[in-house]
Design a protein around this motif. Structure first.
Motif, short mmCIF file in Angstrom:
data_model
loop_
_atom_site.label_atom_id
_atom_site.label_comp_id
_atom_site.label_asym_id
_atom_site.label_seq_id
_atom_site.Cartn_x
_atom_site.Cartn_y
_atom_site.Cartn_z
N SER A 150 0.82 -1.20 0.00
CA SER A 150 0.00 0.00 0.00
C SER A 150 0.86 1.25 0.00
CB SER A 150 -0.92 0.01 1.23
OG SER A 150 -1.91 -0.98 1.13
N GLY A 151 0.43 2.21 -0.80
CA GLY A 151 1.06 3.52 -0.78
C GLY A 151 2.41 3.60 -1.44
N THR A 152 2.83 2.57 -2.17
CA THR A 152 4.11 2.64 -2.86
C THR A 152 4.08 3.76 -3.89
OG1 THR A 152 4.39 0.26 -2.59
CG2 THR A 152 5.80 1.36 -4.20
N PRO A 153 4.90 4.77 -3.77
CA PRO A 153 4.82 5.91 -4.68
C PRO A 153 5.48 5.64 -6.03
CG PRO A 153 6.61 6.25 -3.13
CD PRO A 153 5.94 4.95 -2.74
N GLY A 154 4.96 6.29 -7.06
CA GLY A 154 5.60 6.25 -8.38
C GLY A 154 5.71 4.85 -8.93
N LEU A 155 6.76 4.60 -9.68
CA LEU A 155 7.03 3.29 -10.24
C LEU A 155 7.87 2.50 -9.25
CD1 LEU A 155 7.83 4.23 -13.95
CD2 LEU A 155 5.68 3.40 -13.00
N PRO A 156 7.34 1.41 -8.69
CA PRO A 156 8.04 0.69 -7.62
C PRO A 156 9.22 -0.10 -8.15
CG PRO A 156 6.05 -0.47 -8.26
CD PRO A 156 6.05 0.83 -9.02
N PRO A 157 10.12 -0.52 -7.25
CA PRO A 157 11.25 -1.36 -7.67
C PRO A 157 10.73 -2.65 -8.31
CG PRO A 157 11.56 -0.56 -5.43
CD PRO A 157 10.15 -0.21 -5.83
N VAL A 158 11.37 -3.03 -9.39
CA VAL A 158 10.92 -4.20 -10.15
C VAL A 158 12.15 -4.97 -10.62
CG1 VAL A 158 8.81 -3.08 -10.94
CG2 VAL A 158 10.88 -2.89 -12.31
N LEU A 159 11.89 -6.15 -11.21
CA LEU A 159 12.95 -6.91 -11.87
C LEU A 159 12.95 -6.53 -13.34
CD1 LEU A 159 12.42 -10.46 -10.30
CD2 LEU A 159 13.99 -8.66 -9.56
N GLY B 140 -2.35 -9.49 -3.21
CA GLY B 140 -2.02 -10.27 -2.03
C GLY B 140 -2.72 -9.84 -0.77
N HIS B 141 -3.51 -8.79 -0.81
CA HIS B 141 -4.21 -8.26 0.35
C HIS B 141 -5.67 -8.70 0.33
CE1 HIS B 141 -1.04 -5.11 1.29
NE2 HIS B 141 -0.73 -5.42 0.04
N GLY B 142 -6.18 -9.11 1.49
CA GLY B 142 -7.59 -9.39 1.63
C GLY B 142 -8.39 -8.12 1.80
N PRO B 143 -9.73 -8.21 1.85
CA PRO B 143 -10.57 -7.01 1.96
C PRO B 143 -10.24 -6.18 3.20
CG PRO B 143 -11.91 -8.94 1.51
CD PRO B 143 -10.54 -9.44 1.75
N ALA B 144 -10.02 -6.83 4.34
CA ALA B 144 -9.77 -6.09 5.57
C ALA B 144 -8.39 -5.45 5.59
CB ALA B 144 -9.93 -7.01 6.78
N GLU B 145 -7.49 -5.93 4.73
CA GLU B 145 -6.12 -5.41 4.71
C GLU B 145 -6.00 -4.18 3.80
OE1 GLU B 145 -4.83 -9.97 5.52
OE2 GLU B 145 -4.62 -9.11 3.53
N ASN B 146 -7.04 -3.92 3.03
CA ASN B 146 -7.23 -2.65 2.33
C ASN B 146 -5.98 -2.14 1.61
OD1 ASN B 146 -8.54 -0.37 1.39
ND2 ASN B 146 -8.12 0.82 3.24
N TRP B 147 -5.58 -2.84 0.54
CA TRP B 147 -4.52 -2.28 -0.29
C TRP B 147 -4.93 -0.88 -0.77
CZ3 TRP B 147 -4.58 -0.37 -5.23
CH2 TRP B 147 -3.33 -0.08 -5.79
N THR B 148 -3.98 0.06 -0.75
CA THR B 148 -4.27 1.44 -1.12
C THR B 148 -3.29 1.91 -2.18
OG1 THR B 148 -5.13 1.95 1.08
CG2 THR B 148 -4.49 3.82 -0.29
N GLY B 149 -3.83 2.45 -3.27
CA GLY B 149 -3.02 3.05 -4.31
C GLY B 149 -3.19 4.56 -4.28
N LEU B 150 -2.09 5.28 -4.28
CA LEU B 150 -2.13 6.74 -4.12
C LEU B 150 -2.27 7.45 -5.47
CD1 LEU B 150 0.65 7.23 -1.42
CD2 LEU B 150 -1.83 6.99 -1.08
N PHE B 151 -2.82 8.66 -5.42
CA PHE B 151 -2.89 9.54 -6.59
C PHE B 151 -2.91 10.98 -6.12
CE2 PHE B 151 -7.38 8.94 -5.43
CZ PHE B 151 -7.85 10.25 -5.44
N LYS B 152 -2.63 11.89 -7.05
CA LYS B 152 -2.84 13.31 -6.83
C LYS B 152 -4.03 13.73 -7.68
CE LYS B 152 2.02 14.46 -5.90
NZ LYS B 152 3.21 15.24 -6.35
N PRO B 153 -4.96 14.47 -7.11
CA PRO B 153 -6.14 14.87 -7.89
C PRO B 153 -5.74 15.49 -9.23
CG PRO B 153 -6.46 15.46 -5.60
CD PRO B 153 -5.04 14.98 -5.73
N GLY B 154 -6.40 15.05 -10.28
CA GLY B 154 -6.13 15.55 -11.62
C GLY B 154 -5.19 14.67 -12.42
#
Length: 579
Positions: A33-42, A243-257
């Motif tokens: 949750s809340g990982t900003p921008g493009l996260p670390p990847v392979l 990988g998150h269940g409903p109660a674990e509430n994965w969250t993706g961030l944005f800026k309005p617009g």
């Protein structure tokens, strides 16, 4: 009707659960949750994946899992069109494993299907996949060995274009939907084999206002139940978002617009989801990795193994709930899109469960139970003019309706008397919702399919089964019964007609190829690699067999494939005249 947990309880559980799971390292960075921008990847020319035993926790419970690089879902692999890649896979299991690169165009011996394109990856050994990247879009990868995919062996794969992005965006989130069970998948398979409808524990009864005595008798005579929509459902499954269940509430961030791209991947073993974000329209820009002309909608169904990319543009400084309901409404998973962590939005109540209709039996060309007998159906002796559909003299047991190419036996106990093209239908349970719902007919390719030749021939493939005994097949023949492969000449243009003689949805996937899904729309046919064939329905696609080799062709419901709904497509000749 089921109700979600109170919002405050969800928030408390979500924040504490996500923090605990993140700290335990169970999630890759992109899925937190809340990982900003493009996260670390392979990424890059050399990538290493390690398949091993592990544990996975959700909802306060833990069970054995198969992980890659110690996480579930697996790491996000990010590549670029035009590059070459070498992916080293170390198998730390005590059994064979494999990785199939779902939707990728590559040499057939790199496709990763044991027994078809390579032997598999032996225990405690390394196999290196090496292939050029010829495309771009949203894809995924998973095991094609046994039932490992159900145990967590899956992950997302994104390929960036070499040139300009056809659907530009400011921020993106990869959304992997899946189903998780605390039981070993082989135990689940045994249960559905021993008793048809084992997990269908919400059968309709008299007095529930949905079924008359005559309808109950009709369904009983056919040994079917109108609520038998998902073989395995929320009575056993926990549904996951990254990988998150409903109660674990994965969250993706944005800026309005911001233009936020959501890359949806259905990596479930058996669950079809209906996806919506209340109050936030979605513009679909990609289906199965190929770009489509932008089409705005409020909800879409994503079948197993499909991918959809959607652009959303939230302008308000508020949270939105990302809701994914199981097709039979036996459960859901939700996440949140928000300007900052800790914000939540109302979680919709699970909607009324849908029920199957005469149309889902392949017995009616209309959309409702009350459809009267059409003249062409009367001429065939299937009904009496003026009689409602529920009283028509149809039989899903009349195997004489099947062509001689279908092997009739104990494994075939259903026949759709009048299967109809349902690619333009709203999906099950979404027929009457008041908002916009995506259908295949709305999808138009951004770039037309390069082969404009008409098909030189047609191939009919019947999707067959016995729901009571959980037997599934193509044309009445299971994969392990020495079935004759499907043969195409190299560069042959073929129309494949899929005829669903069952009352289940079947997401049909072909390896190594894309096809044009025939919709008859003037704006063109969408280009896909997986198509969901609705109950009692038909779907046709035009294929150019331009990839020599042996390719898997199967229903992507994992337990259906495991039960035998699979075949091999052989494209010949190969280099050097090999057969």
């Amino acid at each position: 009707m089921n109700h979600p947990l109170p919002r405050r309880a969800l928030l408390r559980a979500g924040l504490s659960g996500a923090a605990a799971l993140g700290a335990a390292g169970l999630f890759p960075a992109w899925a937190r949750s809340g990982t900003p921008g493009l996260p670390p990847v392979l990424s890059g020319e050399e990538i290493t994946l390690r398949v091993a035993h592990g544990h996975f926790s959700t909802g306060g419970r833990s069970a054995h899992a198969i992980t890659m690089n110690g996480v579930l879902p697996a790491p996000l692999v990010r590549l670029r069109e035009g590059q070459n890649v070498r992916i080293h896979v170390d198998n730390a299991l005590d059994e064979d494993t494999s990785i199939h690169w779902h939707g990728l165009i590559l040499p057939f011996h790199m496709d990763g299907v044991p027994g078809i394109s390579f032997p598999g990856i032996r225990p405690h050994s390394r196999f290196t996949y090496e292939f050029p990247i010829k495309q771009f879009g949203t894809y995924w990868y998973h095991s094609h060995s046994g039932l490992q995919e159900q145990m967590g062996h899956y992950g997302p794969l994104v390929i960036d274009p070499a040139g300009a992005e056809p659907a530009p965006y400011d921020r993106e989130h990869v959304i992997v939907l899946s189903d998780w069970t605390f039981e070993h998948p082989h135990k689940l398979f045994l249960k559905v084999k021993q008793k048809g409808g084992y997990f269908n524990r919400r059968k309709q009864v008299f007095g529930d206002g949905a079924m008359s005595p005559s309808e109950k008798l009709m369904w009983g005579e056919m040994r079917m139940d109108p609520t038998d929509i998902a073989d395995i459902n929320g009575t056993t499954y926990s549904f996951l978002l990254n990988g998150h269940g409903p109660a674990e509430n994965w969250t993706g961030l944005f800026k309005p617009g911001e233009r936020v791209r959501l890359r949806f991947i259905n990596a479930s073993a058996m669950t079809i989801f209906n996806v919506r974000i209340p109050g936030l329209p979605m513009t679909i820009v990609q289906a199965d990795g190929t770009h489509v002309r932008p089409v705005e909608t409020d909800e879409f169904q994503i079948s197993v193994a499909e991918t959809y990319d959607a652009i959303v543009t939230p302008t308000a400084d508020q949270a939105y709930t990302l809701m994914a309901e199981a097709i039979d409404r036996s459960g859901y998973v939700r996440g949140t899109l928000a300007p900052q962590l800790g914000m939540t939005a109302a979680v919709p109540v699970l909607r009324e469960r849908p029920t199957l209709s005469m149309r889902d039996m392949g017995m009616a060309h209309g959309s409702g139970e009350d459809e009267s007998c059409a003249p062409e159906h009367a001429a065939m002796g299937h009904c009496t003019p003026g009689a409602p559909a529920a009283l028509m003299d149809h039989s899903m047991r009349d195997t004489s309706l099947l062509p001689d190419t279908v092997k009739v036996g104990v494994g075939v106990d259903m026949v759709a008397p009048m299967p109809a093209d349902r690619t333009g239908d709203r999906p099950l349970g979404l027929e009457k919702v008041p908002h916009r719902v995506l259908t295949y007919h709305q999808l138009a390719p951004l770039v037309p399919f390069p082969d404009t030749r008409p098909p030189a021939r047609q191939v009919d493939i019947h999707l067959t089964g016995n729901m009571e005994r959980f037997m599934w097949s193509f044309d009445g023949r299971k994969m392990n019964e020495g079935v004759e492969p499907i043969r195409f000449e190299l560069n042959e243009r073929v129309r494949v007609n899929l005829i669903n003689n069952s009352m289940m949805n079947h997401p049909i996937h072909i390896h190594g190829h894309f096809f044009e899904l025939v919709t008859g729309q003037a704006h063109g046919h969408p280009v896909k690699h997986t198509v969901n064939v609705m109950p009692g329905g038909k779907a046709s696609f035009d294929l150019t067999a331009d990839a020599p080799g042996d390719w898997a062709f199967h229903c992507h419901l994992l337990f259906h494939m495991h039960a035998g709904m699979m075949n091999v497509v052989k494209v010949r000749p190969m280099a050097g005249g090999a057969q």
